[in-house]
Design a protein around this motif. Structure first.
Motif, PDB file in Angstrom:
ATOM      1  N   GLU A 719      -0.681  10.933 -14.795  1.00 10.55           N
ATOM      2  CA  GLU A 719       0.312  11.802 -14.786  1.00 10.55           C
ATOM      3  C   GLU A 719       0.258  11.995 -13.198  1.00 10.55           C
ATOM      4  OE1 GLU A 719      -2.315  11.489 -16.983  1.00 10.55           O
ATOM      5  OE2 GLU A 719      -1.431  11.706 -18.962  1.00 10.55           O
ATOM      6  N   LYS A 720      -0.676  12.094 -12.414  1.00  7.04           N
ATOM      7  CA  LYS A 720      -0.698  12.412 -11.109  1.00  7.04           C
ATOM      8  C   LYS A 720       0.421  11.456 -10.309  1.00  7.04           C
ATOM      9  CE  LYS A 720      -5.106  14.448 -10.747  1.00  7.04           C
ATOM     10  NZ  LYS A 720      -6.700  14.277 -10.284  1.00  7.04           N
ATOM     11  N   SER A 721       0.341  10.165 -10.593  1.00  6.81           N
ATOM     12  CA  SER A 721       1.022   9.193  -9.970  1.00  6.81           C
ATOM     13  C   SER A 721       2.660   9.430 -10.378  1.00  6.81           C
ATOM     14  CB  SER A 721       0.838   7.723 -10.678  1.00  6.81           C
ATOM     15  OG  SER A 721      -0.454   7.591 -10.454  1.00  6.81           O
ATOM     16  N   MET A 722       2.636   9.943 -11.615  1.00  2.00           N
ATOM     17  CA  MET A 722       4.232  10.271 -12.210  1.00  2.00           C
ATOM     18  C   MET A 722       4.857  11.216 -11.202  1.00  2.00           C
ATOM     19  SD  MET A 722       4.467   8.227 -14.988  1.00  2.00           S
ATOM     20  CE  MET A 722       5.886   8.906 -15.465  1.00  2.00           C
ATOM     21  N   ILE A 729       7.068  11.002  -3.019  1.00  3.67           N
ATOM     22  CA  ILE A 729       5.974  10.411  -2.270  1.00  3.67           C
ATOM     23  C   ILE A 729       5.859   9.051  -2.488  1.00  3.67           C
ATOM     24  CG2 ILE A 729       3.240  10.346  -2.273  1.00  3.67           C
ATOM     25  CD1 ILE A 729       3.531  13.464  -2.661  1.00  3.67           C
ATOM     26  N   THR A 730       5.371   8.146  -1.488  1.00  6.66           N
ATOM     27  CA  THR A 730       5.345   6.778  -1.731  1.00  6.66           C
ATOM     28  C   THR A 730       4.021   6.005  -1.592  1.00  6.66           C
ATOM     29  OG1 THR A 730       5.843   6.216   0.744  1.00  6.66           O
ATOM     30  CG2 THR A 730       7.812   6.528  -0.692  1.00  6.66           C
ATOM     31  N   HIS A 731       2.871   6.700  -0.716  1.00  4.27           N
ATOM     32  CA  HIS A 731       1.837   6.276  -0.699  1.00  4.27           C
ATOM     33  C   HIS A 731       0.707   7.345  -1.321  1.00  4.27           C
ATOM     34  CE1 HIS A 731       3.850   3.995   2.359  1.00  4.27           C
ATOM     35  NE2 HIS A 731       2.752   3.119   2.710  1.00  4.27           N
ATOM     36  N   ILE A 732      -0.073   6.663  -2.365  1.00  2.00           N
ATOM     37  CA  ILE A 732      -0.982   7.560  -2.852  1.00  2.00           C
ATOM     38  C   ILE A 732      -2.436   6.962  -2.461  1.00  2.00           C
ATOM     39  CG2 ILE A 732      -2.136   8.149  -5.168  1.00  2.00           C
ATOM     40  CD1 ILE A 732       0.622   7.978  -6.400  1.00  2.00           C
ATOM     41  N   ILE A 733      -3.118   8.103  -2.007  1.00  2.00           N
ATOM     42  CA  ILE A 733      -4.907   7.645  -1.760  1.00  2.00           C
ATOM     43  C   ILE A 733      -5.498   8.105  -3.005  1.00  2.00           C
ATOM     44  CG2 ILE A 733      -6.720   8.331  -0.190  1.00  2.00           C
ATOM     45  CD1 ILE A 733      -4.404   8.917   1.921  1.00  2.00           C
ATOM     46  N   MET A 734      -6.237   7.085  -3.403  1.00  2.00           N
ATOM     47  CA  MET A 734      -6.986   7.344  -4.649  1.00  2.00           C
ATOM     48  C   MET A 734      -8.262   6.936  -4.822  1.00  2.00           C
ATOM     49  SD  MET A 734      -5.491   4.413  -7.115  1.00  2.00           S
ATOM     50  CE  MET A 734      -6.793   3.552  -7.514  1.00  2.00           C
ATOM     51  N   VAL A 749       7.272   3.074 -12.394  1.00  2.00           N
ATOM     52  CA  VAL A 749       6.711   4.015 -11.355  1.00  2.00           C
ATOM     53  C   VAL A 749       5.889   3.081 -10.436  1.00  2.00           C
ATOM     54  CG1 VAL A 749       5.064   5.792 -11.156  1.00  2.00           C
ATOM     55  CG2 VAL A 749       6.746   5.865 -13.005  1.00  2.00           C
ATOM     56  N   ARG A 750       4.957   2.291 -11.023  1.00  4.93           N
ATOM     57  CA  ARG A 750       3.940   1.406 -10.182  1.00  4.93           C
ATOM     58  C   ARG A 750       4.568   0.599  -9.203  1.00  4.93           C
ATOM     59  NH1 ARG A 750      -0.296  -1.344 -13.853  1.00  4.93           N
ATOM     60  NH2 ARG A 750       1.674  -2.876 -14.202  1.00  4.93           N
ATOM     61  N   LYS A 751       5.973   0.076  -9.250  1.00  6.75           N
ATOM     62  CA  LYS A 751       6.598  -0.901  -8.348  1.00  6.75           C
ATOM     63  C   LYS A 751       7.106   0.122  -6.964  1.00  6.75           C
ATOM     64  CE  LYS A 751      11.523  -1.345 -10.269  1.00  6.75           C
ATOM     65  NZ  LYS A 751      11.585  -0.080 -11.051  1.00  6.75           N
ATOM     66  N   ASP A 752       7.473   1.291  -7.357  1.00  8.08           N
ATOM     67  CA  ASP A 752       7.876   2.072  -6.120  1.00  8.08           C
ATOM     68  C   ASP A 752       6.610   2.727  -5.225  1.00  8.08           C
ATOM     69  OD1 ASP A 752      10.296   1.419  -7.105  1.00  8.08           O
ATOM     70  OD2 ASP A 752      10.605   3.449  -7.885  1.00  8.08           O
ATOM     71  N   LEU A 753       5.614   2.621  -5.745  1.00 12.26           N
ATOM     72  CA  LEU A 753       4.439   3.313  -5.216  1.00 12.26           C
ATOM     73  C   LEU A 753       3.264   2.282  -4.443  1.00 12.26           C
ATOM     74  CD1 LEU A 753       3.246   6.010  -7.879  1.00 12.26           C
ATOM     75  CD2 LEU A 753       4.814   6.439  -5.600  1.00 12.26           C
ATOM     76  N   THR A 754       2.786   2.527  -3.344  1.00 12.13           N
ATOM     77  CA  THR A 754       1.602   1.677  -2.685  1.00 12.13           C
ATOM     78  C   THR A 754       0.351   2.661  -3.123  1.00 12.13           C
ATOM     79  OG1 THR A 754       3.013   1.266  -1.041  1.00 12.13           O
ATOM     80  CG2 THR A 754       0.742   0.872  -0.857  1.00 12.13           C
ATOM     81  N   PHE A 755      -0.595   1.983  -3.684  1.00  8.64           N
ATOM     82  CA  PHE A 755      -1.857   2.698  -3.920  1.00  8.64           C
ATOM     83  C   PHE A 755      -2.828   2.248  -2.864  1.00  8.64           C
ATOM     84  CE2 PHE A 755       0.536   3.184  -7.936  1.00  8.64           C
ATOM     85  CZ  PHE A 755       0.332   4.237  -8.495  1.00  8.64           C
ATOM     86  N   ILE A 756      -3.517   3.093  -2.372  1.00  6.46           N
ATOM     87  CA  ILE A 756      -4.716   2.900  -1.259  1.00  6.46           C
ATOM     88  C   ILE A 756      -6.049   3.416  -2.177  1.00  6.46           C
ATOM     89  CG2 ILE A 756      -5.314   3.329   0.994  1.00  6.46           C
ATOM     90  CD1 ILE A 756      -2.274   4.190   1.505  1.00  6.46           C
ATOM     91  N   PRO A 757      -6.840   2.232  -2.460  1.00 14.46           N
ATOM     92  CA  PRO A 757      -7.927   2.758  -3.020  1.00 14.46           C
ATOM     93  C   PRO A 757      -9.090   2.955  -1.925  1.00 14.46           C
ATOM     94  CG  PRO A 757      -7.397   0.506  -3.829  1.00 14.46           C
ATOM     95  CD  PRO A 757      -6.565   1.042  -2.531  1.00 14.46           C
TER      96      PRO A 757
END
Length: 772
Positions: A719-722, A729-734, A749-757
């Protein structure tokens, strides 16, 4: 025997009748061929040959349909009746055997070999004749259907053949037997045959008499019982029991027999019915017992529906009714697959958990439809009395079985899909704890002998498929939760809502409002705007209401004649629905100092949160505002303590907490906010304010923080990513530990976002802050 002569004669076939020689009798003749044969006989010597048909039903007999032995008869009289038939008086003369049979169109002609019979009897025949007469006399005495005069007439006959014929004509024999006598040419054999027939008839008569007596006896008994019952009814009537209960009790007996109960339950029902029968209607207990027996007969004990064990059919139905919800559908299909292989599986106990309006109840209804089972739903919202589940003891006034047994009665089968709605809303008070009573219902090990206080007998719930719904799993007691399989329905993403609106909600509302596709078209971008700006929810109820509003407004426009067709676009939607009701967080336009974007999980899906920090010279006071819950306040304290311990590494004055007052604020102060996942966001905003380094505008973040700066996992990443995606927002720190949740996020949704673990705050700062 006698001598033989041959003659040609017209033939008269008889139906269900046989004429012996020396017999005089009236015949009614109606068939054309028979009438013609009679007329032919009258022209000749008034003699005709009579033969019986094998089957009465045949209207136009031929050679194969008549017997070959008959009687030559003389026509003594002919009379035409008004209805066209002819009445003839015939006298049988002698036996004859048909040699040839000829169809002469108008009538049949036969060549017959006639038999002359010997008149005087041999000694052996005389003995047989005496025997026959004796037996006939006995027969007359038992039968009482033949008069004594007949006996006298028969006794005078001295010709053996004639005696046999006359007696045969007086006995109630079938045509086949009479024909047998006619065809027996030998006098001795004929008399022997008559003897046999007589002794047989006597035996039958004896049996008839016995049966008659037995029937009379039982009739007397029945009449006696009837009389006594009538008396009882009269007495009951005097006592004020209007109808008497006989018919009702009889009805109950039938119902008990039809209910196919287990033996112990049936015994109990019959015993209680016997008590009810003896009890006067005025007695208070009478109605209690009556209700009890009625419940026992109405609850299903053995009737079950056949499961539709076709996975593809079920999948089709589930897809027809619901968009998305992959996990739930998969679970139902797995259950079906196992059912198909084993044919025997205890009903699973599923709990669909999720916010309102995501289709939990309607999903349960679809499951029932896909299995071909009956569906029954009870709502547990606000149930606070254990007796609601378990029933009351019968001694109480107004006692009733519990909701479970009531539901089973409504279901009418022992294997329905049983929906327990709102299981998290059960309350407990001094009347007991209903959720504890649910334990027995939902435990697959115990529920094959569920005991209801009212029914008393164990009831088998093991074939029921229980489905529960709950909004908040936290409110379900742990022992109860232990017995169910929880399937979370998290709420729909924007893409899913868009699809649901297009495929389900809009067509349904269009139909309900009497419109057609031709009259109303709603463009995709308009629906998306409704989803974003006019609703804020996890489910689709609000969305459905908005679709209904659009249909209503369109209907008014069409009916008032303004337009024939309404097309709704994202530009015209405001004319129909008014100004947008909601806004959602958008990414900052430029990098900010002292403000970071957090990602929040709300019941309506997700949203972005701005966390702002301001510093002012002071004594080190830390102020938190924005209606924050305790957990969130503690996160802020933890972030603050972490920064103090690491101030040197972060190039911050070590006495910043003594020289500055710090104010942390989360906008939208009216909305309560709580949870640990804002930890890293608060820390980042604080460090940004203290170091003067800006936070990147395109970065959103979520994660819990510890005093050592470690980043811990959080919930609701999907839900947060959505919400981040929606906000631009394009980068998500998680947190690194949340990587497993990435597969739940829709591909679009996933293809437009960059996830940073990340696993430590240092990594967060490296990604989030501008500059070194």
């Amino acid at each position: 025997m006698g001598e033989h002569t041959q003659r040609k004669l017209p033939l008269l076939p008889l139906r269900g009748l046989l004429v012996y020689p020396t017999m005089v009798l009236h015949l009614d003749v109606g068939r054309d061929k028979s009438v013609q044969a009679l007329e032919r006989a009258m022209v000749d010597e008034k003699e005709i040959f009579l033969v019986t048909q094998k089957e009465i039903a045949i209207d136009e007999p031929d050679e194969t349909d008549i017997y070959s032995v008959g009687t030559l008869a003389k026509i003594n009289q002919m009379l035409k009746l008004p209805n066209g038939t002819i009445r003839v008086l015939v006298e049988g003369l002698q036996r004859g055997n048909v040699l040839t049979f000829e169809d002469k169109e108008e009538y049949f002609e036969v060549e017959v070999e006639l038999l002359e019979e010997r008149q005087e009897a041999t000694v052996e025949e005389q003995a047989l004749m005496r025997n026959v007469l004796e037996q006939f006399e006995q027969y007359i005495q038992i039968s009482k259907k033949i008069s004594q005069e007949t006996l006298a007439t028969v006794s005078d006959i001295i010709e053996p053949g004639r005696l046999a014929d006359i007696i045969s004509s007086h006995l109630p024999l079938k045509i086949v037997q009479k024909q047998e006598v006619l065809e027996t040419f030998s006098l001795k054999e004929r008399l022997t045959l008559i003897l046999q027939i007589l002794s047989n008839e006597k035996e039958v008569l004896g049996l008839e008499k016995k049966i008659g007596q037995r029937v009379k006896k039982s009739m007397e008994k029945t009449q006696k019982e009837y009389y006594l019952r009538e008396q009882m009814k009269a007495i009951q009537k005097e006592l004020g029991d209007k109808d008497g209960k006989e018919s009702e009790i009889e009805e109950f007996r039938k119902k008990i027999a039809a209910a196919d109960m287990p033996e112990s339950v049936q015994e109990k029902a019959i015993k209680e019915l016997a008590r009810y029968e003896k009890m006067p209607a005025s007695s208070a207990e009478s109605s209690v017992i009556r209700n009890y027996v009625e419940w026992l007969t109405q609850v299903p004990w053995s009737k079950e529906t056949e499961d539709l064990l076709d996975i593809h059919h079920s999948e089709k139905i589930l897809d027809e009714d619901h968009y998305g919800l992959e996990k739930v559908k998969e679970r139902v299909l797995e259950y079906l697959a196992v059912q198909q292989l084993t044919r025997e599986l205890k009903g699973p106990i599923l709990c669909l958990a999720g916010p309102p309006g995501v289709g939990k109840t309607s999903l349960a209804r679809s499951i029932a439809r896909s299995l071909g089972r009956n569906f029954v739903r009870i709502s547990l919202g606000g149930v606070r009395d254990e007796a609601e589940i378990r029933g009351h003891r019968r001694t109480y006034v107004g006692a009733m079985p519990g909701r479970i047994i009531q539901g089973m009665k409504k279901a009418e089968t022992i294997n329905p899909v049983f929906l327990l709605d709102e299981i998290d809303k059960m309350a407990s008070d001094f009347r007991g704890d209903p959720s504890a009573a649910m334990l027995e219902v939902l435990d697959p090990e115990q529920n094959n002998s569920f005991s209801d206080h009212y029914i008393e007998e164990p009831y088998d719930l093991s074939k029921v498929m229980f489905i529960m719904t709950a909004n908040n799993i936290g409110a379900i007691p742990a022992p109860l939760m232990d017995r169910m399989e929880i399937i979370n329905i998290a709420g729909y993403t924007e893409v899913e809502k868009l699809n649901i609106a297009q495929e389900y909600l809009l067509p349904k509302q269009v139909k309900e409002h009497g419109l057609t596709k031709g009259k109303l078209q709603v463009k995709e971008e308009a629906i998306l705007k409704v989803v974003r700006y006019y609703t804020r929810e996890a489910g689709v109820r609000g969305l459905e209401r908005q679709m209904a509003t659009i249909c209503r407004k369109a209907a008014k426009i069409i009916v008032s004649g303004e337009k024939k067709k309404v097309i709704v676009t994202d530009k015209t939607i405001e004319d129909l629905l008014g100004k947008p009701k909601f806004r959602y967080g958008k990414a900052e336009l430029e990098d900010q100092i002292g403000a970071a974007t957090g990602l929040a999980y709300t019941t309506a899906g997700g949203d972005t949160l701005q966390i702002e920090v301001s510093l002012a010279p002071g004594k080190g006071k830390l102020t938190l505002t924005g209606k924050l819950g305790d957990v969130m306040k503690e996160s802020a304290q933890a972030a603050f303590s972490y920064i103090r311990s690491k101030s040197e590494e972060l190039s911050i004055d070590s006495d910043f907490h003594e020289t500055n007052d710090i104010h942390i604020h989360v906008p939208e102060g009216a909305v309560p906010k709580d949870g640990p996942s804002a930890g890293i966001t608060i820390a980042t905003a604080l460090i940004s304010a203290l170091t003067g380094r800006a936070v990147r505008k395109e970065v959103g973040m979520t994660g819990e923080i510890t005093l050592r700066g470690r980043v811990l996992p959080i919930g609701g990443l999907k839900e947060k990513s959505m919400s981040a995606h929606r906000a631009g927002i394009t980068h998500i720190i998680m947190p690194k530990d949340n990587e497993k949740d990435l597969e739940d996020i829709p591909e679009s949704v996933r293809k437009d976002l960059t996830f940073i673990p990340v696993s430590h705050l240092d990594e967060v700062l490296k990604e989030a802050l501008v500059g070194e």
